[in-house]
Design a protein around this motif. Structure first.
Motif, PDB file in Angstrom:
ATOM      1  N   ARG A 139       0.853  -1.192   0.000  1.00 10.57           N
ATOM      2  CA  ARG A 139       0.000   0.000   0.000  1.00 10.57           C
ATOM      3  C   ARG A 139       0.887   1.239   0.000  1.00 10.57           C
ATOM      4  O   ARG A 139       0.633   2.206  -0.698  1.00 10.57           O
TER       5      ARG A 139
ATOM      6  N   TYR B 115       3.993   6.034 -12.446  1.00 11.80           N
ATOM      7  CA  TYR B 115       3.830   4.691 -13.024  1.00 11.80           C
ATOM      8  C   TYR B 115       3.268   4.784 -14.435  1.00 11.80           C
ATOM      9  O   TYR B 115       3.757   4.125 -15.362  1.00 11.80           O
TER      10      TYR B 115
ATOM     11  N   THR C 188       4.618  -2.256 -19.682  1.00  4.07           N
ATOM     12  CA  THR C 188       3.643  -3.337 -19.493  1.00  4.07           C
ATOM     13  C   THR C 188       2.604  -3.390 -20.621  1.00  4.07           C
ATOM     14  O   THR C 188       1.890  -4.393 -20.747  1.00  4.07           O
TER      15      THR C 188
ATOM     16  N   GLY D 205      -6.106  -5.084 -10.333  1.00  2.13           N
ATOM     17  CA  GLY D 205      -4.905  -4.253 -10.253  1.00  2.13           C
ATOM     18  C   GLY D 205      -4.736  -3.452 -11.531  1.00  2.13           C
ATOM     19  O   GLY D 205      -3.681  -3.436 -12.139  1.00  2.13           O
ATOM     20  N   THR D 206      -5.802  -2.770 -11.896  1.00  4.51           N
ATOM     21  CA  THR D 206      -5.867  -2.122 -13.214  1.00  4.51           C
ATOM     22  C   THR D 206      -4.851  -1.005 -13.393  1.00  4.51           C
ATOM     23  O   THR D 206      -4.511  -0.648 -14.522  1.00  4.51           O
ATOM     24  N   GLY D 207      -4.345  -0.427 -12.276  1.00  3.09           N
ATOM     25  CA  GLY D 207      -3.401   0.693 -12.409  1.00  3.09           C
ATOM     26  C   GLY D 207      -4.057   1.809 -13.206  1.00  3.09           C
ATOM     27  O   GLY D 207      -5.214   2.181 -12.959  1.00  3.09           O
TER      28      GLY D 207
ATOM     29  N   ASP E 180      -8.584  -1.755  -8.158  1.00  3.32           N
ATOM     30  CA  ASP E 180      -7.194  -1.510  -7.756  1.00  3.32           C
ATOM     31  C   ASP E 180      -7.208  -1.164  -6.269  1.00  3.32           C
ATOM     32  O   ASP E 180      -8.165  -0.574  -5.763  1.00  3.32           O
ATOM     33  N   ALA E 181      -6.123  -1.533  -5.593  1.00  6.21           N
ATOM     34  CA  ALA E 181      -6.033  -1.271  -4.157  1.00  6.21           C
ATOM     35  C   ALA E 181      -5.739   0.198  -3.868  1.00  6.21           C
ATOM     36  O   ALA E 181      -6.008   0.677  -2.763  1.00  6.21           O
TER      37      ALA E 181
ATOM     38  N   MET F 234      -4.751   5.255  -8.245  1.00  2.75           N
ATOM     39  CA  MET F 234      -4.709   4.441  -9.470  1.00  2.75           C
ATOM     40  C   MET F 234      -6.130   4.265 -10.008  1.00  2.75           C
ATOM     41  O   MET F 234      -6.369   4.404 -11.214  1.00  2.75           O
TER      42      MET F 234
ATOM     43  N   ALA G  30     -10.409  -2.012  -4.308  1.00  3.23           N
ATOM     44  CA  ALA G  30     -10.518  -3.300  -3.605  1.00  3.23           C
ATOM     45  C   ALA G  30      -9.128  -3.883  -3.463  1.00  3.23           C
ATOM     46  O   ALA G  30      -8.296  -3.756  -4.374  1.00  3.23           O
TER      47      ALA G  30
ATOM     48  N   LEU H  50      -7.006  -7.189  -3.148  1.00  2.44           N
ATOM     49  CA  LEU H  50      -6.974  -8.643  -3.293  1.00  2.44           C
ATOM     50  C   LEU H  50      -6.334  -9.262  -2.046  1.00  2.44           C
ATOM     51  O   LEU H  50      -5.387  -8.667  -1.510  1.00  2.44           O
TER      52      LEU H  50
ATOM     53  N   ASN I 185      -2.644  -7.781 -15.235  1.00  3.59           N
ATOM     54  CA  ASN I 185      -1.348  -7.537 -15.885  1.00  3.59           C
ATOM     55  C   ASN I 185      -0.337  -7.090 -14.830  1.00  3.59           C
ATOM     56  O   ASN I 185      -0.412  -5.966 -14.318  1.00  3.59           O
ATOM     57  N   PHE I 186       0.584  -7.988 -14.456  1.00  5.11           N
ATOM     58  CA  PHE I 186       1.650  -7.702 -13.483  1.00  5.11           C
ATOM     59  C   PHE I 186       1.077  -7.297 -12.123  1.00  5.11           C
ATOM     60  O   PHE I 186       1.487  -6.306 -11.530  1.00  5.11           O
TER      61      PHE I 186
END
Ligand SMILES: C[S@@+](CC[C@H](N)C(=O)[O-])C[C@H]1O[C@@H](n2cnc3c(N)ncnc32)[C@H](O)[C@@H]1O
Length: 268
Positions: free
Chosen positions: A10, A20, A28, A51-53, A72-73, A77, A93, A95, A111-112
């Protein structure tokens, strides 16, 4: 349950969305099409991008006509993804917990991201839960240990004799960061037809830009370590970086960084 690794992650991503997006997200991008193809994403596919970034995978899925959702956490992002992909359902959210009912999606992609979770096996179980029977899973990660694009700043840190801090945790995913092990992880989570492949490419980039966005902007653990140093030490790391980067120099003054990813997929 929140682990030390979650807390580290986090902190790692907080405030890093812009750097990023401008730096690593250009690297990526290469795996987006293979990832969506492996998940068989076409018009009408109910897709979840974890984790869509900045939303680069979700954007391409929407372009294919998919009915995409994303999580995404990191709230910044998620906000970036919302801005980049108008109308995309993006939720914050962490994971392995997903705010969706069982069997809600035809496909789940990441993706990554699997290399950033505290418990890869539990996370795969949750991804399986939100897939309908017959639904497709596709995930990418970096081949571990990282080389080329992933290793350049780390090699410079080592060459400058800056000790790697003890408080930077090893990702729990590390033991799965090789083709057969990644495939075995997906199989063990109950997916049928699990398969994993290597994807390699080179990433052309301005070396100063890679230094700015990959080291000084504190993206990733290498950036965290550089960010903790005083100015003379940063200068020493930069000298090592400049020397090591010449291995990848191209005639136009840029560097072509080798990248090595893994793509794993399976069927619920
Ligand atoms: C390396 S970036 C990948 C972003 C994007 N998928 C791409 O293709 O470039 C990893 C992303 O996963 C998110 N992330 C890390 N751990 C997560 C977790 N436990 N749950 C949800 N998202 C997480 C980070 O906030 C970050 O946006």
């Amino acid at each position: 349950m929140t682990t030390d690794f979650d807390a580290y992650e986090r902190d790692l991503w907080t405030g890093r969305a812009t750097a990023y997006e401008q730096g690593f997200a250009k690297l990526t991008t290469r795996t987006i099409a293979p990832l969506l193809d492996a998940a068989r994403v076409t018009a009408g596919t109910r897709l979840l991008d974890i984790g869509t970034g900045p939303g680069i995978v979700a954007a391409e899925a929407v372009r294919r006509g998919a009915d995409a959702s994303a999580v995404d956490a990191e709230p910044e992002m998620a906000a970036t993804a919302r801005r980049n992909v108008p109308g995309l359902d993006v939720q914050v959210a962490v994971l392995p917990d997903l705010p969706f009912p069982d069997a809600a999606f035809d496909a789940v992609v990441g993706n990554f991201v699997i290399n950033h979770v505290s418990d890869p096996a539990v996370t795969l179980g949750e991804l399986r839960r939100v897939l309908r029977p017959g639904g497709r899973l596709a995930l990418t990660c970096w081949r571990m240990p990282g080389t080329g694009a992933l290793a350049l700043v780390r090699e410079a840190i080592d060459e400058a004799e800056v000790p790697w801090p003890d408080d930077i945790p090893e990702p729990p995913f590390t033991e799965h960061g090789e083709r057969a092990a990644f495939e075995a992880l997906v199989t063990a989570a109950g997916f049928a037809d699990a398969a994993a492949e290597d994807i390699t490419w080179t990433h052309p980039v301005d070396p100063e830009e890679w230094w700015e966005l990959g080291a000084l902007a504190r993206v990733g653990s290498n950036g965290v370590v550089v960010g903790r140093q005083d100015a003379p030490t940063v200068a020493r790391i930069k000298t090592a970086y400049d020397r090591l980067a010449t291995r990848y120099a191209t005639a136009d003054g840029r560097i072509a960084l080798p990248a090595h990813a893994l793509l794993a997929c399976g069927t619920r």
